[in-house]
Design an enzyme around this catalytic site. Structure first.
Site, short mmCIF file in Angstrom:
data_model
loop_
_atom_site.label_atom_id
_atom_site.label_comp_id
_atom_site.label_asym_id
_atom_site.label_seq_id
_atom_site.Cartn_x
_atom_site.Cartn_y
_atom_site.Cartn_z
N ASP A 194 29.05 54.76 43.66
CA ASP A 194 27.68 54.36 43.29
C ASP A 194 26.75 54.65 44.48
O ASP A 194 27.19 54.70 45.63
CB ASP A 194 27.66 52.88 42.95
N ARG B 47 20.35 46.90 30.81
CA ARG B 47 20.59 45.78 31.73
C ARG B 47 19.50 44.72 31.57
O ARG B 47 19.78 43.52 31.59
CB ARG B 47 20.64 46.28 33.18
N LYS C 180 25.12 53.89 34.14
CA LYS C 180 25.92 54.86 34.90
C LYS C 180 27.31 54.30 35.24
O LYS C 180 28.32 54.97 35.07
CB LYS C 180 25.17 55.27 36.18
N THR C 181 27.36 53.05 35.71
CA THR C 181 28.64 52.43 36.03
C THR C 181 29.48 52.24 34.78
O THR C 181 30.69 52.47 34.79
CB THR C 181 28.41 51.07 36.73
N THR D 152 20.22 57.13 41.70
CA THR D 152 18.88 56.99 41.12
C THR D 152 17.92 57.99 41.73
O THR D 152 16.78 58.11 41.29
CB THR D 152 18.33 55.56 41.36
#
Length: 352
Positions: A127, A235, A82-83, A176
């Site tokens: 975020d 990640r 997302k980032t 999330t």
């Protein structure tokens, strides 16, 4: 250009506290490590094809009309990008991006300071937007809808409202927990996109790309092995590559062969499905202490000494994807597949 005020960026403590290899949360040095591996354009971004196609269209349309992009909401499990996508969107627009997080916006002044300094077309990435203070959220409504900031000056009968006009900008929110966003905030986003878990081949491409950027010689079979243990999450894939690279430098000649990768993953206690000790302990607790379930989430958290949010956000989604865990109205249930994976005999007459 990316502007990040470290005092205004606060990772979720329920994730940041963990150092587990397969925990998709990241903070501190690991975030800095990730930045160097992040793609800079949609063309470089691997996976999420439908989402990329949609973003390509809306970005090109906004550039063609010389208008700011509509506000974008990205949701999905931690570690899915997302980032990274937020930075790519800003880069594709040729815009400056400012980065903060929901918990870091504690005062109205914090948000006002950011918004009043936004230039036309700038991107503000928030975020963990579901953790934003409700007062801050209400200040955000007119900013998103009318590009205006309503500030109350004074108190009591003498209080008055000043409206400060803002440049047209884009907010990209990431969460999330989409269900925790209020309807008024959710409705102000023009586009909402869900990031799915990645396919095996896409994770393999990500591992191979990261290895190349890190100048690590890696066998194709080793890449495939790492991809299979990465819980379909970029990640985690990059974290495993990092740990295996360390192992290769110390215990081998620096080259990641299949045998080196297998030995490193064995030392990390990451099994063939990508499960670690915590995953297995959660499933074993349900099987051994609660006869396979159902068991309530709070009871399971107390029994395993894990936080409810950590179980629900970090471990449970992948166990559900694998079919090792099931949710029922009465609680969590370990499936027959979980019994078999952990080496337990499957009881007869189970409703799982």
């Amino acid at each position: 250009m990316i502007e990040r005020d470290e005092s205004m960026t606060s990772p979720d403590p329920s994730l940041a506290r963990r150092g587990d290899t397969v925990d998709p949360g990241a903070a501190g040095p690991e975030r800095e490590f990730e930045v160097g591996l992040r793609p800079k354009s949609l063309a470089e971004f691997v996976g999420q094809e439908a989402l990329k196609e949609n973003l390509n269209i809306v970005i090109e349309a906004a550039k063609k009309r010389d208008e700011p992009l509509e506000h974008v909401l990205l949701y999905g499990n931690p570690g899915l990008g997302k980032t990274t996508l937020a930075s790519i969107i800003a880069n594709e627009l040729g815009a400056q991006i400012r980065i903060t997080s929901g918990p870091a916006l504690e005062k109205v002044g914090d948000l006002a300071a950011i918004l009043s300094n936004m230039q036309k077309g700038d991107v503000l990435f928030i975020d963990e937007i579901h953790r934003m203070n409700r007062t801050i959220e209400e200040i955000l409504y007119p900013a998103m809808e009318d590009y205006a900031l309503d500030i109350i000056v004074g108190k009591g009968p003498t209080a008055r409202t000043l409206r400060l006009n803002l440049e047209k900008f884009t907010i990209i929110g990431a969460t999330t927990r989409l269900s925790l966003l209020s309807s008024p905030l959710r409705d102000r986003f023009g586009m909402t996109y869900h990031l799915n878990f990645y396919e095996h081949d896409d994770i393999g491409k990500i591992v191979a790309r990261s290895a190349k950027l890190l100048n690590v010689e890696t066998d194709a079979d080793a890449v495939d092995l790492l991809a299979g243990r990465s819980r379909r999450t970029p990640r985690i894939a990059n974290r495993l590559l990092r740990r295996v690279r360390d192992f290769a430098d110390v215990r081998a000649d620096g080259r990641i062969s299949t045998s080196v990768a297998a030995d490193a993953l064995k030392m990390l206690n990451v099994d063939a499905h990508g499960l670690d000790d915590v995953d297995r302990r959660l499933l074993a607790t349900i099987i051994e202490k609660f006869n396979g379930g159902p068991v309530g989430l709070s009871t399971l958290a107390a029994s395993t000494q894990e936080e409810i949010d950590t179980i629900e956000d970090v471990y449970e989604p992948f166990l559900l994807q694998l079919g090792f865990l099931a949710r029922t109205p009465r609680g969590r249930v370990a499936t027959d597949a979980a019994y078999r994976h952990l080496g337990y005999d499957v009881p007869l007459n189970r409703d799982s």
